[in-house]
Design a protein around this motif. Structure first.
Motif, PDB file in Angstrom:
ATOM      1  N   VAL A  42       0.794  -1.345  -0.133  1.00  0.00           N
ATOM      2  CA  VAL A  42       0.068   0.058  -0.195  1.00  0.00           C
ATOM      3  C   VAL A  42       0.968   1.431   0.501  1.00  0.00           C
ATOM      4  O   VAL A  42       1.847   1.257   0.923  1.00  0.00           O
ATOM      5  CB  VAL A  42      -1.166   0.000   1.412  1.00  0.00           C
ATOM      6  CG1 VAL A  42      -1.834   1.289   0.831  1.00  0.00           C
ATOM      7  CG2 VAL A  42      -1.857  -1.271   0.922  1.00  0.00           C
ATOM      8  N   CYS A  43       0.643   1.971  -1.056  1.00  0.00           N
ATOM      9  CA  CYS A  43       1.252   3.464  -0.601  1.00  0.00           C
ATOM     10  C   CYS A  43       1.218   4.057   0.400  1.00  0.00           C
ATOM     11  O   CYS A  43       0.354   4.882   0.987  1.00  0.00           O
ATOM     12  CB  CYS A  43       0.605   4.156  -2.558  1.00  0.00           C
ATOM     13  SG  CYS A  43       1.903   3.354  -3.937  1.00  0.00           S
ATOM     14  N   GLY A  44       2.379   4.405   0.574  1.00  0.00           N
ATOM     15  CA  GLY A  44       2.753   4.959   1.663  1.00  0.00           C
ATOM     16  C   GLY A  44       2.491   6.744   1.812  1.00  0.00           C
ATOM     17  O   GLY A  44       2.098   7.236   0.716  1.00  0.00           O
ATOM     18  N   GLN A  80       5.019  -1.128   2.745  1.00  0.00           N
ATOM     19  CA  GLN A  80       4.651   0.150   2.790  1.00  0.00           C
ATOM     20  C   GLN A  80       5.298   1.187   3.301  1.00  0.00           C
ATOM     21  O   GLN A  80       6.649   0.841   3.972  1.00  0.00           O
ATOM     22  CB  GLN A  80       3.463   0.993   3.614  1.00  0.00           C
ATOM     23  CG  GLN A  80       2.858   2.128   3.439  1.00  0.00           C
ATOM     24  CD  GLN A  80       2.081   2.429   4.989  1.00  0.00           C
ATOM     25  OE1 GLN A  80       1.713   4.139   5.188  1.00  0.00           O
ATOM     26  NE2 GLN A  80       1.332   1.843   5.138  1.00  0.00           N
ATOM     27  N   ASN A  81       5.251   2.672   1.443  1.00  0.00           N
ATOM     28  CA  ASN A  81       6.343   3.253   1.615  1.00  0.00           C
ATOM     29  C   ASN A  81       6.044   4.722   2.295  1.00  0.00           C
ATOM     30  O   ASN A  81       4.723   4.544   2.388  1.00  0.00           O
ATOM     31  CB  ASN A  81       6.848   3.282   0.686  1.00  0.00           C
ATOM     32  CG  ASN A  81       5.748   4.298  -0.407  1.00  0.00           C
ATOM     33  OD1 ASN A  81       4.411   3.699  -0.623  1.00  0.00           O
ATOM     34  ND2 ASN A  81       5.960   5.282  -1.346  1.00  0.00           N
ATOM     35  N   VAL A  82       7.560   5.278   2.226  1.00  0.00           N
ATOM     36  CA  VAL A  82       7.378   6.194   2.678  1.00  0.00           C
ATOM     37  C   VAL A  82       8.167   7.289   1.958  1.00  0.00           C
ATOM     38  O   VAL A  82       9.497   7.105   1.580  1.00  0.00           O
ATOM     39  CB  VAL A  82       8.231   6.715   4.027  1.00  0.00           C
ATOM     40  CG1 VAL A  82       7.186   8.346   4.815  1.00  0.00           C
ATOM     41  CG2 VAL A  82       7.707   5.982   5.262  1.00  0.00           C
ATOM     42  N   GLY A 222      12.694   9.932  -9.158  1.00  0.00           N
ATOM     43  CA  GLY A 222      11.019   9.661  -9.307  1.00  0.00           C
ATOM     44  C   GLY A 222      10.546   9.710  -8.297  1.00  0.00           C
ATOM     45  O   GLY A 222      10.920   8.568  -8.020  1.00  0.00           O
ATOM     46  N   TRP A 223       8.788  10.222  -8.276  1.00  0.00           N
ATOM     47  CA  TRP A 223       8.474   9.120  -7.626  1.00  0.00           C
ATOM     48  C   TRP A 223       7.540   7.871  -7.679  1.00  0.00           C
ATOM     49  O   TRP A 223       7.643   6.776  -6.872  1.00  0.00           O
ATOM     50  CB  TRP A 223       7.329  10.011  -7.587  1.00  0.00           C
ATOM     51  CG  TRP A 223       5.849  10.244  -6.853  1.00  0.00           C
ATOM     52  CD1 TRP A 223       5.746   8.713  -5.840  1.00  0.00           C
ATOM     53  CD2 TRP A 223       3.940   9.740  -7.063  1.00  0.00           C
ATOM     54  NE1 TRP A 223       5.063   8.684  -4.907  1.00  0.00           N
ATOM     55  CE2 TRP A 223       3.712   9.594  -6.060  1.00  0.00           C
ATOM     56  CE3 TRP A 223       4.046  11.220  -8.327  1.00  0.00           C
ATOM     57  CZ2 TRP A 223       2.488   9.068  -6.782  1.00  0.00           C
ATOM     58  CZ3 TRP A 223       2.477  11.055  -8.139  1.00  0.00           C
ATOM     59  CH2 TRP A 223       1.949  10.344  -7.012  1.00  0.00           C
ATOM     60  N   HIS A 224       7.404   7.355  -8.208  1.00  0.00           N
ATOM     61  CA  HIS A 224       6.967   6.572  -9.110  1.00  0.00           C
ATOM     62  C   HIS A 224       7.906   5.336  -9.638  1.00  0.00           C
ATOM     63  O   HIS A 224       7.612   4.143  -8.324  1.00  0.00           O
ATOM     64  CB  HIS A 224       6.086   6.095 -10.925  1.00  0.00           C
ATOM     65  CG  HIS A 224       5.571   7.014 -11.103  1.00  0.00           C
ATOM     66  ND1 HIS A 224       4.782   7.557 -10.165  1.00  0.00           N
ATOM     67  CD2 HIS A 224       6.221   8.087 -12.310  1.00  0.00           C
ATOM     68  CE1 HIS A 224       3.555   8.979 -11.234  1.00  0.00           C
ATOM     69  NE2 HIS A 224       4.376   9.308 -11.879  1.00  0.00           N
ATOM     70  N   GLU A 226       9.870   4.455  -7.277  1.00  0.00           N
ATOM     71  CA  GLU A 226      10.055   4.262  -5.727  1.00  0.00           C
ATOM     72  C   GLU A 226       9.773   3.247  -5.043  1.00  0.00           C
ATOM     73  O   GLU A 226       9.958   2.146  -5.056  1.00  0.00           O
ATOM     74  CB  GLU A 226      10.129   5.751  -4.742  1.00  0.00           C
ATOM     75  CG  GLU A 226       9.581   5.841  -3.619  1.00  0.00           C
ATOM     76  CD  GLU A 226       9.253   6.153  -2.837  1.00  0.00           C
ATOM     77  OE1 GLU A 226       9.047   7.676  -3.292  1.00  0.00           O
ATOM     78  OE2 GLU A 226       8.556   6.918  -1.650  1.00  0.00           O
ATOM     79  N   CYS A 227       8.478   3.132  -5.506  1.00  0.00           N
ATOM     80  CA  CYS A 227       7.200   2.706  -4.762  1.00  0.00           C
ATOM     81  C   CYS A 227       7.446   0.581  -6.498  1.00  0.00           C
ATOM     82  O   CYS A 227       7.672   0.459  -5.272  1.00  0.00           O
ATOM     83  CB  CYS A 227       5.515   2.344  -5.947  1.00  0.00           C
ATOM     84  SG  CYS A 227       5.614   3.428  -3.778  1.00  0.00           S
ATOM     85  N   THR A 228       7.735   1.116  -7.608  1.00  0.00           N
ATOM     86  CA  THR A 228       8.710   0.066  -8.024  1.00  0.00           C
ATOM     87  C   THR A 228       9.336  -1.251  -7.861  1.00  0.00           C
ATOM     88  O   THR A 228      10.064  -2.407  -7.099  1.00  0.00           O
ATOM     89  CB  THR A 228       8.609   0.522  -9.775  1.00  0.00           C
ATOM     90  OG1 THR A 228       7.144   1.510 -10.441  1.00  0.00           O
ATOM     91  CG2 THR A 228       8.931  -0.827 -10.080  1.00  0.00           C
ATOM     92  N   PRO A 251      -0.870   9.114 -12.505  1.00  0.00           N
ATOM     93  CA  PRO A 251      -0.489   8.349 -13.079  1.00  0.00           C
ATOM     94  C   PRO A 251       0.468   7.220 -12.304  1.00  0.00           C
ATOM     95  O   PRO A 251       0.548   6.043 -13.293  1.00  0.00           O
ATOM     96  CB  PRO A 251       1.080   9.446 -13.431  1.00  0.00           C
ATOM     97  CG  PRO A 251       0.330  10.280 -12.793  1.00  0.00           C
ATOM     98  CD  PRO A 251      -0.529  10.128 -12.397  1.00  0.00           C
ATOM     99  N   HIS A 252       0.495   7.084 -11.439  1.00  0.00           N
ATOM    100  CA  HIS A 252       1.011   6.017  -9.866  1.00  0.00           C
ATOM    101  C   HIS A 252       1.481   5.214 -10.198  1.00  0.00           C
ATOM    102  O   HIS A 252       2.590   4.248 -10.974  1.00  0.00           O
ATOM    103  CB  HIS A 252       0.720   7.240  -8.619  1.00  0.00           C
ATOM    104  CG  HIS A 252       2.409   6.626  -8.021  1.00  0.00           C
ATOM    105  ND1 HIS A 252       3.467   6.733  -7.661  1.00  0.00           N
ATOM    106  CD2 HIS A 252       1.693   5.842  -6.498  1.00  0.00           C
ATOM    107  CE1 HIS A 252       4.041   5.626  -7.549  1.00  0.00           C
ATOM    108  NE2 HIS A 252       3.409   5.163  -6.681  1.00  0.00           N
ATOM    109  N   HIS A 253      -0.045   4.163 -10.539  1.00  0.00           N
ATOM    110  CA  HIS A 253      -0.055   2.721 -10.521  1.00  0.00           C
ATOM    111  C   HIS A 253       0.259   2.297 -11.908  1.00  0.00           C
ATOM    112  O   HIS A 253       0.792   1.132 -11.681  1.00  0.00           O
ATOM    113  CB  HIS A 253      -0.956   2.376 -10.204  1.00  0.00           C
ATOM    114  CG  HIS A 253      -1.189   2.500  -7.830  1.00  0.00           C
ATOM    115  ND1 HIS A 253      -2.058   1.855  -6.974  1.00  0.00           N
ATOM    116  CD2 HIS A 253      -0.467   2.185  -7.465  1.00  0.00           C
ATOM    117  CE1 HIS A 253      -1.804   2.406  -6.192  1.00  0.00           C
ATOM    118  NE2 HIS A 253      -0.690   2.503  -6.164  1.00  0.00           N
TER     119      HIS A 253
HETATM  120 ZN    ZN Z   1       3.003   4.740  -4.274  1.00  0.00          ZN
END
Ligand code: ZN
Ligand code: 5CA
Length: 411
Positions: A42-44, A80-82, A222-224, A226-228, A251-253
């Motif tokens: 889950v994205c934090g 979960q990320n921050v 960049g942001w995306h 990070e979660c990938t 755009p994130h997911h």
């Molecule tokens: Zn995320």
């Protein structure tokens, strides 16, 4: 980074149910099919302000996912990320004259306290973007090597055109994608990009901003990506559920899925893409940038019981967009008192039917309003003096704690 404290989750008598969830990519409610270990990402938060009720509603929704899987006998691997370095955080730090790391540290600590107070089960790994930079650098290397990433000046972009599956999460038309990309941190106008939708993977150092040294230059992720990178590292591909609010669909997911596809060469990134609706206030999405926020910590400081706050969130189905009003809290507090009264009674109607009803409701795409209604009916009967089962008050209190995360009895 440090996660938060694990609260008790009692075992509930009988059999847990298979959880079905609405999957944004297939636009249908489908059963989740975890192995013995269910995997959830889950994205934090981006920690530049306190947890508001929109965040809280989203994390409480995914908390129900974890609780349903636990009830069905799975172990849950939750990550979960921050996003502890990103434009909005750096901009806020400049605006308030704070050190950006100190701001992120303080807001993340407050988030942990809010989640603990709300009875949200912690992730097994709680992972910051900054500490994940080595993972991100490796992934960008792979994308550069395969031709899915390219440079514009000293920045590095991801090429959406390389992914024949691009668009599978949102299925949005291109105009919608372009509008949302511009609205949510993208730079469609940047000259030199292959496609206006290409997102930044690596941003070269800007004056006054933090940067890390890598072989492709001094900068930050960049942001995306990070979660990938975090999801692939801790959970691997084809994990069970990728979650977040509906503002993360695009755009994130979308970008994260596309990046993971080109990194691994395989689909799916996640079996289900699950999105919570937006909580609003005064006609607008509650958001840090709009400043129309009700903070969990403020309500707690004002003496409101966090379990009543949790009940006011659970009264709304997680997928609907809704507006917070003071009445939500009043209803949550009233419900908490009614449930607590019944849970401390000597006798009540038997717990079996309410256990069944709560499991049944949550198994169908987390129908928490129906689950609350089932407990309401039991509590009303108990209050009317119906039922003579002396075990039932404790059993229902345990059910409500295990599956809804609401603690009725003092620990
Ligand atoms: Zn995320
Ligand atoms: N750090 C990124 C995700 S990697 C981020 O979106 N952070 S955030 O702090 O803006 O949001 C944290 C989570 O709360 C996200 O899942 C987001 O979708 C959700 N969220 C934000 N605003 C709302 C809202 N008004 N209602 C419901 N959920 C929200």
């Amino acid at each position: 980074m440090e996660t938060w404290t694990q609260p008790p989750v009692p075992a509930v008598p009988g059999e847990g149910r298979q959880l079905s969830l609405y999957d944004t990519a297939s636009q249908s409610i489908r059963p989740t099919t975890p192995d013995s270990v269910a995997r959830l990402y889950v994205c934090g938060i981006t920690p530049y302000d306190a947890t508001h009720l929109g965040h809280a509603a989203t994390y409480v929704a995914f908390d129900l996912v974890q609780r349903m899987w636990l009830d069905a006998g799975h172990e849950v691997h939750y990550v979960q990320n921050v996003t502890d370095v990103d434009d909005p955080l750096l901009e806020r730090a400049v605006a308030t004259g704070q050190d950006w790391e100190e701001l992120a540290r303080a807001e993340t600590a407050l988030f942990r306290d809010d989640m603990t107070a709300l009875g949200v089960l912690p992730p097994r790994e709680y992972v910051g973007a900054v500490e994940s930079i080595p993972l991100v650098v490796d992934r960008i290397d792979e994308l550069l090597t395969s031709g899915a990433a390219y440079r514009v000046d000293d920045d590095i972009y991801f090429s959406v055109a390389q992914d024949t599956d691009f668009g599978i999460v949102s299925s949005y038309p291109r105009e919608t994608m372009l509008a949302l990309f511009a609205e949510r941190g993208g730079d469609p106008e940047r000259e030199g990009k292959r496609d206006a939708l290409d997102p930044l993977l690596w941003q070269a150092e800007r004056p006054g901003e933090p940067a890390w040294d890598t072989h492709f230059g001094h900068g930050r992720p960049g942001w995306h990506i990070e979660c990938t990178a975090i999801a692939l590292h801790y959970l691997g591909r084809a994990f069970d559920v990728q979650g977040g609010g509906s503002d993360l669909i695009f755009p994130h997911h979308e970008m994260g899925t596309s990046q993971a596809h080109l990194i691994s060469g395989e689909q799916p990134f996640a079996h289900h893409f699950v999105h919570a609706g937006m909580v609003g206030l005064n006609g607008q999405k509650m958001s840090k940038s709009k400043g129309n926020l009700v903070f969990v910590s403020r309500l707690r400081d004002d003496g409101h019981n966090p379990m009543a706050i949790r009940l006011s969130l659970l009264a709304h189905h997680y997928r609907t967009d809704w507006e917070w009003t003071d009445d939500d809290l009043t209803r949550g507090e009233d419900r908490y008192l009614r449930w607590r009264f019944a849970a401390t009674a000597d006798r009540a109607p038997s717990a079996g039917p309410v256990i069944e009803a709560v499991r049944h409701a949550l198994a169908q795409d987390l129908d928490s309003p129906a689950a609350l209604a089932a407990v309401d009916a039991w509590a009303d009967e108990a209050a009317a003096g119906e039922g003579d089962d002396p075990q039932s008050p404790r059993q229902v209190a345990e059910l409500v704690l295990a599956l809804l995360g609401v603690s009725l009895l003092d620990a």
